[in-house]
Design an enzyme around this catalytic site. Structure first.
Site, PDB file in Angstrom:
ATOM      1  N   LYS A   1       0.712  -1.267   0.003  1.00  0.00           N
ATOM      2  CA  LYS A   1      -0.139  -0.017  -0.154  1.00  0.00           C
ATOM      3  C   LYS A   1       0.805   1.243   0.055  1.00  0.00           C
ATOM      4  O   LYS A   1       1.972   1.038   0.429  1.00  0.00           O
ATOM      5  CB  LYS A   1      -0.777   0.019   1.333  1.00  0.00           C
ATOM      6  CG  LYS A   1      -1.778   1.267   1.121  1.00  0.00           C
ATOM      7  CD  LYS A   1      -3.106   0.913   2.171  1.00  0.00           C
ATOM      8  CE  LYS A   1      -3.890   2.114   2.412  1.00  0.00           C
ATOM      9  NZ  LYS A   1      -4.147   2.699   1.388  1.00  0.00           N
TER      10      LYS A   1
ATOM     11  N   ASN B   1     -12.959   3.814  -5.182  1.00  0.00           N
ATOM     12  CA  ASN B   1     -12.656   4.394  -3.968  1.00  0.00           C
ATOM     13  C   ASN B   1     -12.188   5.885  -3.772  1.00  0.00           C
ATOM     14  O   ASN B   1     -11.723   6.375  -4.542  1.00  0.00           O
ATOM     15  CB  ASN B   1     -11.791   3.495  -3.466  1.00  0.00           C
ATOM     16  CG  ASN B   1     -10.395   3.533  -3.686  1.00  0.00           C
ATOM     17  OD1 ASN B   1      -9.730   4.391  -3.086  1.00  0.00           O
ATOM     18  ND2 ASN B   1      -9.868   2.983  -4.983  1.00  0.00           N
ATOM     19  N   ALA B   2     -12.250   6.069  -2.540  1.00  0.00           N
ATOM     20  CA  ALA B   2     -11.711   7.319  -2.219  1.00  0.00           C
ATOM     21  C   ALA B   2     -11.022   7.452  -0.761  1.00  0.00           C
ATOM     22  O   ALA B   2     -11.515   8.038   0.107  1.00  0.00           O
ATOM     23  CB  ALA B   2     -12.649   8.776  -2.196  1.00  0.00           C
TER      24      ALA B   2
ATOM     25  N   ASN C   1       5.278   1.236  -2.591  1.00  0.00           N
ATOM     26  CA  ASN C   1       4.592   1.993  -3.351  1.00  0.00           C
ATOM     27  C   ASN C   1       4.751   3.489  -2.479  1.00  0.00           C
ATOM     28  O   ASN C   1       4.515   3.515  -1.215  1.00  0.00           O
ATOM     29  CB  ASN C   1       3.197   1.893  -3.534  1.00  0.00           C
ATOM     30  CG  ASN C   1       2.244   3.012  -4.268  1.00  0.00           C
ATOM     31  OD1 ASN C   1       1.918   3.870  -3.809  1.00  0.00           O
ATOM     32  ND2 ASN C   1       1.992   2.476  -5.415  1.00  0.00           N
TER      33      ASN C   1
ATOM     34  N   ASN D   1       3.736   6.672  -6.714  1.00  0.00           N
ATOM     35  CA  ASN D   1       2.383   7.063  -7.271  1.00  0.00           C
ATOM     36  C   ASN D   1       2.187   8.523  -7.512  1.00  0.00           C
ATOM     37  O   ASN D   1       1.913   9.325  -6.590  1.00  0.00           O
ATOM     38  CB  ASN D   1       1.340   6.564  -5.857  1.00  0.00           C
ATOM     39  CG  ASN D   1      -0.256   6.938  -6.498  1.00  0.00           C
ATOM     40  OD1 ASN D   1      -0.305   7.441  -7.308  1.00  0.00           O
ATOM     41  ND2 ASN D   1      -1.015   6.654  -5.266  1.00  0.00           N
TER      42      ASN D   1
ATOM     43  N   CYS E   1      -1.211  11.285  -6.971  1.00  0.00           N
ATOM     44  CA  CYS E   1      -1.558  12.213  -5.723  1.00  0.00           C
ATOM     45  C   CYS E   1      -1.456  13.830  -6.299  1.00  0.00           C
ATOM     46  O   CYS E   1      -0.797  14.064  -7.231  1.00  0.00           O
ATOM     47  CB  CYS E   1      -0.281  12.125  -4.750  1.00  0.00           C
ATOM     48  SG  CYS E   1      -0.047  10.520  -4.453  1.00  0.00           S
TER      49      CYS E   1
ATOM     50  N   ILE F   1      -2.917   0.752 -15.740  1.00  0.00           N
ATOM     51  CA  ILE F   1      -3.324   2.150 -15.194  1.00  0.00           C
ATOM     52  C   ILE F   1      -3.514   1.982 -13.755  1.00  0.00           C
ATOM     53  O   ILE F   1      -3.939   1.236 -13.104  1.00  0.00           O
ATOM     54  CB  ILE F   1      -4.757   2.446 -15.997  1.00  0.00           C
ATOM     55  CG1 ILE F   1      -5.324   1.750 -15.725  1.00  0.00           C
ATOM     56  CG2 ILE F   1      -4.027   2.613 -17.514  1.00  0.00           C
ATOM     57  CD1 ILE F   1      -6.974   1.794 -16.321  1.00  0.00           C
TER      58      ILE F   1
ATOM     59  N   GLY G   1      -5.380  -3.151 -14.295  1.00  0.00           N
ATOM     60  CA  GLY G   1      -6.693  -2.366 -14.367  1.00  0.00           C
ATOM     61  C   GLY G   1      -7.679  -3.557 -14.784  1.00  0.00           C
ATOM     62  O   GLY G   1      -7.752  -3.979 -15.956  1.00  0.00           O
TER      63      GLY G   1
ATOM     64  N   THR H   1      -8.381  -5.084  -7.762  1.00  0.00           N
ATOM     65  CA  THR H   1      -9.556  -5.056  -7.057  1.00  0.00           C
ATOM     66  C   THR H   1     -10.209  -6.507  -6.825  1.00  0.00           C
ATOM     67  O   THR H   1     -10.908  -6.843  -5.819  1.00  0.00           O
ATOM     68  CB  THR H   1     -10.795  -4.303  -7.958  1.00  0.00           C
ATOM     69  OG1 THR H   1     -10.403  -3.039  -8.096  1.00  0.00           O
ATOM     70  CG2 THR H   1     -11.870  -4.276  -7.362  1.00  0.00           C
TER      71      THR H   1
END
Length: 300
Positions: A44, A68-69, A98, A125, A128, A189, A241, A264
């Site tokens: 994560k 998700n947020a 990450n 990442n 951001c 992606i 993806g 996912t």
């Protein structure tokens, strides 16, 4: 038959990792998945200090996937180095950390801190929001991508994977900028920005208003973008993806990805990665591929 792949000089035992944020830092899934079987574990996102994340609700189901947020909630680099890296070192798998940040100096602080840790690669990442550029994501501006990549490469001791956002006009422009900045690989992606409205509550389904859409719904877009990037750059690509089975993963490999990331799908089938690994192996046997490399990007 050889399942191993080399990404930026790092040899994985097979081309399968997990997408950041869908697998904790490995320990959370270790009861369901033998981590020794994975080519790599991607953790994560971790920042220079703990991030609280966004207000709730922050997950919603959407047709063909999820939104998700979370806001990259994480415990910060100090706890991560003390707790998560030693745990992952117990397994025979590569470790990809990450890294997230709100400004270049935040990324650089984490990269510098990780330089002497026993990890194999870093994934940056760049989806951001950049506090110095009106909260536009770093990865939406080619100039920022090239600059940030260059700054990170100056201090990093491990190979750097730049994770690209699909929320751009032309993803090849961003990929070329990462390559020009010295990136060792790119991954793509990240999630596509979406919105869902709860018509009964008459408000947004997630408190942040928008969220990142992932799952099978995004796969055709992801495959197309991986194919385009494979034509545009000469560095390895980690494709992701909407992968939920071996067939999906194989599409990405044929389109030009050297490795794949399952995201996912881990939420509804925690052992999906093992099925993907076994399925790729079966496909290679059936089609006479001696190595994974033999099938990468053969669809032109």
């Amino acid at each position: 038959m050889d399942m191993s792949v080399k990404i930026a000089g790092v040899e994985w035992k097979n081309p399968v990792t997990v997408a950041s944020g869908t697998f904790g830092s490995g320990e959370e899934f270790s009861e369901f998945v033998d981590l020794n079987r994975l080519g790599a574990v991607t953790t994560k996102g971790v920042a220079n200090v703990p991030w609280p994340g966004n207000p709730t609700p922050r997950v919603a189901e959407v047709y063909g996937g999820m939104m998700n947020a979370i806001g990259l909630q994480n415990p910060g680099i100090d706890l991560f180095c003390k707790r998560d890296i030693p745990y992952l070192k117990k397994f025979d798998t590569k470790i990809i950390v990450n890294v997230c940040g709100h400004a270049p100096e935040e990324y650089l602080e984490v990269v510098e801190r990780l330089a002497d840790e026993p990890i194999d690669m870093m994934e940056i990442n760049i989806s951001c929001p950049n506090v110095n550029a009106g909260f536009l994501a770093f990865g939406q501006d080619a100039k920022h991508v090239e600059e940030l990549t260059g700054q990170i490469k100056k201090i990093a001791k491990q190979p750097i994977i730049m994770k690209l956002t699909p929320n751009v006009t032309d993803i090849t422009e961003i990929a070329k900028a990462a390559e020009a900045g010295g990136a060792d690989a790119v991954s793509l992606i990240n999630t596509l920005t979406g919105m869902k409205i709860d018509i009964n509550r008459k408000t947004f389904a997630v408190a942040n208003k928008t969220g990142g859409v992932s799952g099978p719904i995004v796969k055709p877009i992801a495959v197309r973008m991986v194919y385009q990037v494979a034509q545009a750059v000469n560095i390895p690509i980690i494709g992701m993806g909407g992968i939920s089975c071996a067939e999906d993963a194989i599409e990405f490999l044929l389109a030009g990805a050297s490795a794949v990331s399952v995201g996912t799908a881990n939420f509804h089938d925690p052992a999906v990665t093992l099925k993907v690994i076994n399925g790729i192996e079966a496909y290679m046997k059936k089609n006479g591929f001696e190595t994974v490399k033999d099938m990468v990007g053969i669809v032109k």
